[in-house]
Design a protein around this motif. Structure first.
Motif, mmCIF file in Angstrom:
data_model
loop_
_atom_site.group_PDB
_atom_site.id
_atom_site.type_symbol
_atom_site.label_atom_id
_atom_site.label_comp_id
_atom_site.label_asym_id
_atom_site.label_seq_id
_atom_site.Cartn_x
_atom_site.Cartn_y
_atom_site.Cartn_z
ATOM 1 N N ILE A 79 0.846 -1.213 0.000
ATOM 2 C CA ILE A 79 0.000 0.000 0.000
ATOM 3 C C ILE A 79 0.877 1.258 0.000
ATOM 4 C CG2 ILE A 79 -1.717 1.319 1.332
ATOM 5 C CD1 ILE A 79 -2.699 -1.398 2.422
ATOM 6 N N GLY A 80 1.996 1.156 0.735
ATOM 7 C CA GLY A 80 2.889 2.306 0.859
ATOM 8 C C GLY A 80 3.434 2.808 -0.466
ATOM 9 N N TYR A 81 3.399 1.956 -1.486
ATOM 10 C CA TYR A 81 3.889 2.378 -2.803
ATOM 11 C C TYR A 81 2.753 2.679 -3.774
ATOM 12 C CZ TYR A 81 8.635 0.925 -1.432
ATOM 13 O OH TYR A 81 9.855 0.807 -0.802
ATOM 14 N N ASP A 82 1.508 2.585 -3.287
ATOM 15 C CA ASP A 82 0.343 2.910 -4.130
ATOM 16 C C ASP A 82 -0.324 4.120 -3.481
ATOM 17 O OD1 ASP A 82 -2.541 1.026 -5.348
ATOM 18 O OD2 ASP A 82 -2.178 3.195 -5.195
ATOM 19 N N PHE A 83 0.031 5.315 -3.952
ATOM 20 C CA PHE A 83 -0.332 6.535 -3.214
ATOM 21 C C PHE A 83 -1.844 6.755 -3.159
ATOM 22 C CE2 PHE A 83 4.093 8.434 -4.360
ATOM 23 C CZ PHE A 83 4.694 7.499 -3.535
ATOM 24 N N LYS A 129 3.313 2.347 9.511
ATOM 25 C CA LYS A 129 4.640 1.773 9.254
ATOM 26 C C LYS A 129 4.865 1.852 7.759
ATOM 27 C CE LYS A 129 8.274 -1.060 10.208
ATOM 28 N NZ LYS A 129 8.071 -2.357 10.904
ATOM 29 N N LEU A 130 5.851 2.661 7.367
ATOM 30 C CA LEU A 130 6.063 2.932 5.947
ATOM 31 C C LEU A 130 7.218 2.115 5.384
ATOM 32 C CD1 LEU A 130 5.741 6.832 5.815
ATOM 33 C CD2 LEU A 130 3.972 5.112 5.300
ATOM 34 N N PRO A 131 7.148 1.844 4.068
ATOM 35 C CA PRO A 131 8.304 1.259 3.388
ATOM 36 C C PRO A 131 9.335 2.363 3.173
ATOM 37 C CG PRO A 131 6.631 1.787 1.773
ATOM 38 C CD PRO A 131 6.054 2.149 3.126
#
Ligand SMILES: C=Cc1c(C(=O)O)[nH]c(=O)[nH]c1=O
Length: 309
Positions: free
Chosen positions: A137-141, A162-164
């Motif tokens: 999800i962190g890479y799909d804004f 918690k982010l990538p």
């Protein structure tokens, strides 16, 4: 020397805790963390139902860290809610990590955390790199914006994400803009493992882990520069939020760097996996020695005060 730090108004005996996923899957491990010198602790990211996770071998130690493709093995959300009910919150705060496989699962789990009236702090994991077929999800804004809107309206209390790791200034800017639209997001944990790395065994000429043709999240010393950059990038872009640093920590110096870069609290993953909860005693001692040498009496004197040239 005052190693205690404040996190969202809570005094912590040390700015140290485990990274979700490490030493926190089952009650015995959670009890060991509760008894350790860590100032806080977090549960393994949970899904609605129990999961076995990926086939083994799924974790391998590397010369400067680790590679893992655990596949989100966990006892299911109710198990961790039961632990959260028994946890001694006077002893240390508990973070509750959630990584539902769908938005609906996340909403169901979060609703049950809400109904449980637990003092645990929600850390919404948006960055698991190892569930086959599940993009982070962190890479799909767009998905990031949607899930934050949905969780913000379903959950009445502040929470964290918690982010990538991000590797592009434009991405720091764009993700910070999204996060800053959600005042309920009051902490940001950077970083999760660097997804989909690959390491090779020279003798057998094979990969090191079974899942995903050997591709897995990279942790440990390898990721320290990326972790420090993400901590500092979000610390400067999200002044109203607290940053929890994670990535590459195995010494007091690394803890000091994360705090200087802007972290209020520092998580330990790979090194904790390898050395066990006693590591928190060493990290506290090493941090205290560094502070003594530099003439700092409290963490506040240097926290977030990284200088540029
Ligand atoms: C929650 C799944 C994660 C996993 C996992 O369970 O494979 N590994 C990581 O390095 N980070 C995660 O967020």
């Amino acid at each position: 020397l005052d190693l205690s730090t404040f996190f969202l108004g809570r005094p912590l005996t040390a700015p140290l805790m485990n990274a979700s996923g490490v030493w926190c899957n089952v009650n015995g491990q959670l009890h060991a963390l509760a008894e350790s010198e860590a100032g806080a602790m977090v549960t393994k990211s949970c899904t609605l139902l129990r999961r076995d996770g990926n086939p083994e071998p799924r974790y391998h130690t590397l010369s400067m860290g680790s590679i893992n493709s655990m596949g989100l093995p966990n006892e299911g959300h109710q198990y961790y809610l039961d632990y959260a009910e028994r946890h001694d919150y006077e002893n240390k705060p508990l973070f509750f990590s959630v990584a539902g496989l769908t938005l609906d699962d996340n909403l169901t789990i979060v609703a049950q955390i809400q109904d449980a009236y637990t003092p645990a702090l929600l850390e919404l994991n948006l960055s698991c790199p190892n569930v086959p077929g599940k993009a982070q999800i962190g890479y799909d804004f767009d998905a990031l914006d949607v899930i934050l809107a949905e969780i913000s309206s379903a959950y009445s209390r502040p929470f964290g994400v918690k982010l990538p790791p991000y590797f592009d200034t434009a991405h720091f800017d764009e993700v910070a803009d999204i996060l800053n639209r959600y005042e309920k997001v009051n902490f940001i944990t950077c970083i999760n493992s660097i997804g989909n790395g690959l390491m090779i065994d020279m003798d057998s000429e094979t990969v090191l882990i079974k899942p995903k043709q050997g591709f897995g999240g990279i942790g440990g010393e390898y990721v320290l520069p990326t972790a420090l950059a993400n901590v500092n990038a979000f610390h400067s872009r999200c002044p109203k939020k607290s940053i929890i640093g994670c990535g590459g920590v195995s010494t007091g110096e690394h803890v000091f760097m994360h705090l200087l870069a802007g972290a209020s609290l520092v998580q330990v993953g790979t090194a904790l996996y390898e050395q066990g909860p006693e590591i928190f005693v060493r990290l506290k001692t090493e941090l205290a020695t560094i502070m003594q040498e530099k003439g700092y009496k409290t963490i506040r004197e240097f926290q977030g005060k990284l200088k540029t040239l």
